[in-house]
Scaffold this motif. Structure first.
Motif, mmCIF file in Angstrom:
data_model
loop_
_atom_site.group_PDB
_atom_site.id
_atom_site.type_symbol
_atom_site.label_atom_id
_atom_site.label_comp_id
_atom_site.label_asym_id
_atom_site.label_seq_id
_atom_site.Cartn_x
_atom_site.Cartn_y
_atom_site.Cartn_z
ATOM 1 N N SER A 1 49.911 83.444 105.377
ATOM 2 C CA SER A 1 48.445 83.505 105.599
ATOM 3 C C SER A 1 47.964 84.563 106.712
ATOM 4 O O SER A 1 46.792 84.917 106.340
ATOM 5 C CB SER A 1 47.781 82.040 105.770
ATOM 6 N N LYS A 2 48.519 84.739 107.546
ATOM 7 C CA LYS A 2 48.610 85.654 108.686
ATOM 8 C C LYS A 2 48.630 87.039 108.070
ATOM 9 O O LYS A 2 47.637 88.039 108.780
ATOM 10 C CB LYS A 2 49.057 85.398 109.642
ATOM 11 N N SER A 3 49.325 87.145 106.877
ATOM 12 C CA SER A 3 49.396 88.409 106.678
ATOM 13 C C SER A 3 48.761 88.555 105.180
ATOM 14 O O SER A 3 49.340 89.599 104.205
ATOM 15 C CB SER A 3 50.746 89.039 106.597
ATOM 16 N N LEU A 4 47.824 87.824 104.743
ATOM 17 C CA LEU A 4 47.234 87.540 103.306
ATOM 18 C C LEU A 4 46.939 89.304 102.942
ATOM 19 O O LEU A 4 47.403 89.376 101.652
ATOM 20 C CB LEU A 4 46.030 86.801 103.472
ATOM 21 N N PHE A 5 46.174 89.869 103.701
ATOM 22 C CA PHE A 5 45.507 91.062 103.092
ATOM 23 C C PHE A 5 46.788 92.157 102.665
ATOM 24 O O PHE A 5 46.710 92.694 101.707
ATOM 25 C CB PHE A 5 44.591 92.030 104.032
ATOM 26 N N PHE A 6 47.777 91.974 103.689
ATOM 27 C CA PHE A 6 48.996 92.868 103.067
ATOM 28 C C PHE A 6 49.670 92.378 102.020
ATOM 29 O O PHE A 6 49.998 93.168 101.062
ATOM 30 C CB PHE A 6 50.031 92.944 104.506
ATOM 31 N N LEU A 7 49.781 90.933 101.746
ATOM 32 C CA LEU A 7 50.560 90.517 100.665
ATOM 33 C C LEU A 7 49.548 90.827 99.414
ATOM 34 O O LEU A 7 50.193 91.099 98.433
ATOM 35 C CB LEU A 7 50.542 89.100 100.572
ATOM 36 N N LYS A 8 48.150 90.807 99.253
ATOM 37 C CA LYS A 8 47.396 91.204 98.333
ATOM 38 C C LYS A 8 47.611 92.684 98.000
ATOM 39 O O LYS A 8 47.882 92.969 96.751
ATOM 40 C CB LYS A 8 45.772 91.068 98.429
ATOM 41 N N TYR A 9 47.715 93.414 99.043
ATOM 42 C CA TYR A 9 47.670 94.926 98.902
ATOM 43 C C TYR A 9 49.306 95.327 98.245
ATOM 44 O O TYR A 9 49.162 96.067 97.105
ATOM 45 C CB TYR A 9 47.844 95.635 100.279
ATOM 46 N N ILE A 10 50.308 94.615 98.786
ATOM 47 C CA ILE A 10 51.546 95.015 98.258
ATOM 48 C C ILE A 10 51.797 94.464 96.966
ATOM 49 O O ILE A 10 52.572 94.928 95.801
ATOM 50 C CB ILE A 10 52.880 94.428 99.283
ATOM 51 N N ASN A 11 51.248 93.372 96.558
ATOM 52 C CA ASN A 11 51.146 93.045 95.196
ATOM 53 C C ASN A 11 50.505 93.725 94.203
ATOM 54 O O ASN A 11 51.060 94.001 93.058
ATOM 55 C CB ASN A 11 50.718 91.443 95.153
ATOM 56 N N LYS A 12 49.424 94.258 94.597
ATOM 57 C CA LYS A 12 48.526 95.102 93.668
ATOM 58 C C LYS A 12 49.447 96.458 93.593
ATOM 59 O O LYS A 12 49.632 97.032 92.578
ATOM 60 C CB LYS A 12 47.189 95.578 94.418
ATOM 61 N N GLU A 13 50.142 96.899 94.788
ATOM 62 C CA GLU A 13 51.204 98.112 94.617
ATOM 63 C C GLU A 13 51.894 97.935 93.722
ATOM 64 O O GLU A 13 52.666 98.954 93.264
ATOM 65 C CB GLU A 13 51.380 98.652 95.855
ATOM 66 N N PHE A 14 52.904 96.841 93.809
ATOM 67 C CA PHE A 14 53.849 96.504 92.875
ATOM 68 C C PHE A 14 53.428 96.589 91.338
ATOM 69 O O PHE A 14 54.031 97.035 90.542
ATOM 70 C CB PHE A 14 54.375 95.088 93.272
#
Length: 735
Positions: free
Chosen positions: A237-250
């Motif tokens: 949850s603290k890294s939510l923006f990164f997880l959204k970003y890397i999911n999109k880049e994947f």
């Protein structure tokens, strides 16, 4: 999307491509197409890369993390696989654009630590926690104990008489033995089922006790796993923006790599669409054809008209041209010579191929075709394919009609591919500088089409030859040839009579229009005269009121000095005069309701009433269409001037800018109606991208919005908004 894929016979092709994806996603690549093309080309030249791991959709997990929820273990492991794979890519991509892309993906250290919690099967490692390791060891021992207990039980001499077989059966996730009736004298256990032959599935009590211990340990393991999922979810949850970003880049990398692998396996090439409308194909093959004859074509003008022999490949050529444009638009590989080919960029591809007849809606073939063509005038930057253009009506009448339609579409810079068997339309358009003719070639000697094409000429349909080739008796074909020759002159006479009648009707129409204009002029003059008389009447009335007031004043003064009876008589007489001046000659007249086609006035603007829906009217003012309340309109006496059609050009400051609509708190029907009006207004203003806020909530509003967008003819695509623009609570719409 599914409709155009079906029309162009590309469904099998796209299904084959989707098999290369780690998870399903749209064909559309968001962002700069030139950058996408360069990255794909680098991947084509890249040495072998480790396959992308299969992946579940993580949209739900993003929503859970946004609400500080707890992810499932498989969702956490999916992020672990993505992080590990990008760590691998960062090591092998060390130059050019791929390296620059990977350098932008900076993975937080605490996420690397979580990756160490999992083994290759997606399970938590025993080393994560001593209790976890102890539970796994105990479960292993119980499993071995159950196996040995079952073996000992089956080897007992007393039980052997009742054993149907020596297998361990799994019934409802429980180990059981298959026994004959009477087993209860030699073994204690529970019957958990019966076979089709009437035997009993029995779980010995000793196994039941071990199973109970096993279930207790599994429950403890699940509880411990949940605690770890909860802890990891908190970190995520603290890294939510990164997880959204890397999911999109994947997804972005997955789309690139799938295209590259598909192209390599099928020996295909990529073509980047150019900023033009030219289509030049060199050795292109449609993917639906097996062992096809490659197409070489230069389609630089605005209209390509294909005529010629039946079953000669005209429709397939049309589909091939649109298919090449479709694959280039979405950067999908194709069989083509990319060095000598040029494919333009089109905002939309529109195919008019099938018979549009619809019994439910009472739409005939020709009426359906007219509906489809009417929709073209609202499109721009579109490649259109029309098969059998005169379908459903008289060919000669259709030729005249479509000549005018096509010329108007040419004026709107439309790119059109047309197939036809009728030569009249081709001859009418042959001299137009933006029309290219193409004829399917027929081999007279072998009496078969060659599936080749000759540019710059009109081809014969060879209907009689085709009929013979497909088994129609030669005697019937010979008789048909004679009828065709005898009837030719009669048909020409009939056409001429129709033309003369049309000219006569046109003269009468001009005369009637002139008389109607005169009547309208007289009507306006009468209205102006009436308004003039009314103004004069109001002036006289005001003067009379002033004179009366003066008379009353004089009468009051007379009362003070003269005989009161005489003064009151004059005063009453003055009041009677006043009463007479206030009498209005009223004529009861029912208001005439407005109807479609009336000239109306809205504020200071005058226009034409186009349609009425409940209390809302659609009017056209100065070339613009407006939706206004019906009760705000008044009938206008202005006579529309007979002139050429005016064109209104809306200058747009930024075609790529985004306009926003907020639907929060609205019901589904209300939201769809507002969204429809919003899209219409955006199209008039020239916007190409919209952002619609609907929130997450129960999902009903978002569902209603997206179901409407799927069927809207002006919507090219839509997707969830980026995180900084609303995420799942908003939708980006491409027009």
């Amino acid at each position: 999307m599914e409709k155009i894929l079906s029309q162009l016979d590309l469904q099998e092709y796209t299904s084959s491509y989707e098999a290369y994806l780690a998870r399903q996603k749209p064909l559309f690549l968001e962002g700069d197409i030139h950058l996408h093309f360069k990255l794909i080309q680098e991947l084509v030249n890249q040495q072998s890369v480790k396959p992308i791991p299969s992946m579940i959709n993580l949209d739900r997990s993003i929503a859970v993390l946004q609400k500080s929820g707890v992810l499932r273990l498989e969702e956490i492991y999916a992020y672990v696989k993505i992080i590990k794979y990008f760590s691998y890519l960062k090591k092998i991509f060390v130059k050019d654009l791929l390296a620059s892309w990977m350098d932008k993906i900076v993975i937080p250290e605490n996420l690397f630590e979580i990756c160490d919690f999992f083994n290759e099967k997606g399970e938590l490692k025993n080393s994560v926690d001593e209790t976890f390791e102890s539970i796994n060891r105990s479960l292993h021992l119980i499993k071995e104990d159950m196996s040995s207990t079952l073996r000992r039980t089956m080897s007992g001499q007393k039980l052997s008489t009742y054993l149907v077989d020596r297998q361990v059966h799994y019934i409802n996730d429980q180990e059981a033995l298959l026994l004959r009736g009477g087993f209860n004298h030699v073994i204690k256990g529970s019957v958990i089922g019966r076979s089709s032959s009437g035997f009993f599935y029995v779980t010995p009590d000793s196994i039941t006790k071990l199973k109970s211990k096993q279930n207790d340990l599994i429950a403890k393991k699940e509880e411990l796993t949940y605690q770890y999922c909860k802890s990891i979810s908190s970190t995520f949850s603290k890294s939510l923006f990164f997880l959204k970003y890397i999911n999109k880049e994947f997804d972005r990398y997955d789309a690139y790599q799938a295209r590259v692998n598909f192209a390599k396996d099928k020996d295909m090439e990529f073509v980047l669409p150019k900023k033009s409308t030219q289509i030049k194909l060199d050795r292109f093959s449609h993917p639906a054809l097996h062992d096809p004859k490659p197409i070489n074509l230069d389609f630089s003008k605005q209209v390509l008209m294909i005529t010629g022999v039946n079953a000669g490949g005209k429709t397939m050529l049309l589909k091939s041209i649109l298919s090449a444009a479709f694959m280039a638009k979405y950067l999908l590989p194709m069989k083509i010579n990319p060095d000598k080919s040029v494919i333009g960029s089109f905002k939309e591809l529109f195919a008019i191929l099938d018979d549009p007849q619809n019994v439910k809606n009472d739409i005939s073939t020709f009426a359906g075709r007219m509906t489809q063509f009417a929709g073209l005038f609202g499109k721009k930057s579109t490649l259109v394919g029309v098969d059998e253009i005169e379908l459903g009506t008289d060919a000669d009448e259709a030729a005249s009609l479509f000549k005018v339609i096509i010329e108007k579409l040419i004026d709107r810079n439309m790119k059109i591919v047309i197939t036809t068997h009728h030569k009249r339309l081709a001859s009418l358009l042959a001299t137009h500088e933006q029309v290219e003719l193409l004829a399917a070639i027929y081999d007279e000697k072998n009496q078969r089409p060659t599936y080749g094409f000759l540019q710059g000429t009109i081809g014969k349909s060879y209907a009689f030859e085709t009929a013979l080739r497909y088994g129609v008796p030669a005697t019937l074909v010979s008789e048909a040839r004679e009828v065709y020759g005898d009837d030719k002159e009669k048909l020409n006479d009939l056409i001429q009579k129709n033309i003369d009648l049309e000219l006569k009707m046109r003269e009468q129409s001009i005369k009637l229009n002139s008389e109607l204009e005169e009547i309208q002029r007289l009507k306006v003059n009468l209205k102006d005269e009436k308004e003039s008389y009314k103004a004069e009447f109001d002036t006289l009335k005001s003067k009379m009121n002033l004179d009366y007031t003066k008379a009353i004043k004089e009468a009051k003064e007379a009362i003070k000095t003269k005989d009161s009876k005489e003064a009151h008589r004059h005063l009453n007489k003055a009041h009677e005069y006043k009463k007479a001046t206030h009498k209005k000659e009223t004529i009861k007249q029912e208001p005439i309701p407005l109807k479609v086609g009336d000239r109306v006035k809205y504020g200071s603007s005058r226009g034409l009433l186009k349609s009425i829906k409940k209390d809302i009217a659609l009017i056209e003012c100065d070339g613009m269409q407006l939706r206004v309340p019906l009760n705000t309109l008044k009938r206008s006496g202005n006579v529309p001037k007979k002139s050429t059609i005016s064109r209104v050009t809306v200058s747009k400051q930024n075609a790529n800018s985004t306009v926003v609509l907020d639907l929060h708190g609205q019901r589904g029907e209300e939201a769809v109606e507002n969204l429809d009006k919003f899209i219409s207004d955006a199209l008039i203003q020239g916007y190409e991208e919209l952002r619609v806020y609907h929130g997450i909530g129960t999902g009903k509003l978002a569902y209603a919005v997206r179901e409407f967008l799927k069927i809207h003819p002006s919507v090219e695509s839509f997707c969830d908004a980026p995180p900084n623009q609303g995420g799942f609570g908003a939708t980006i719409v491409k027009l």
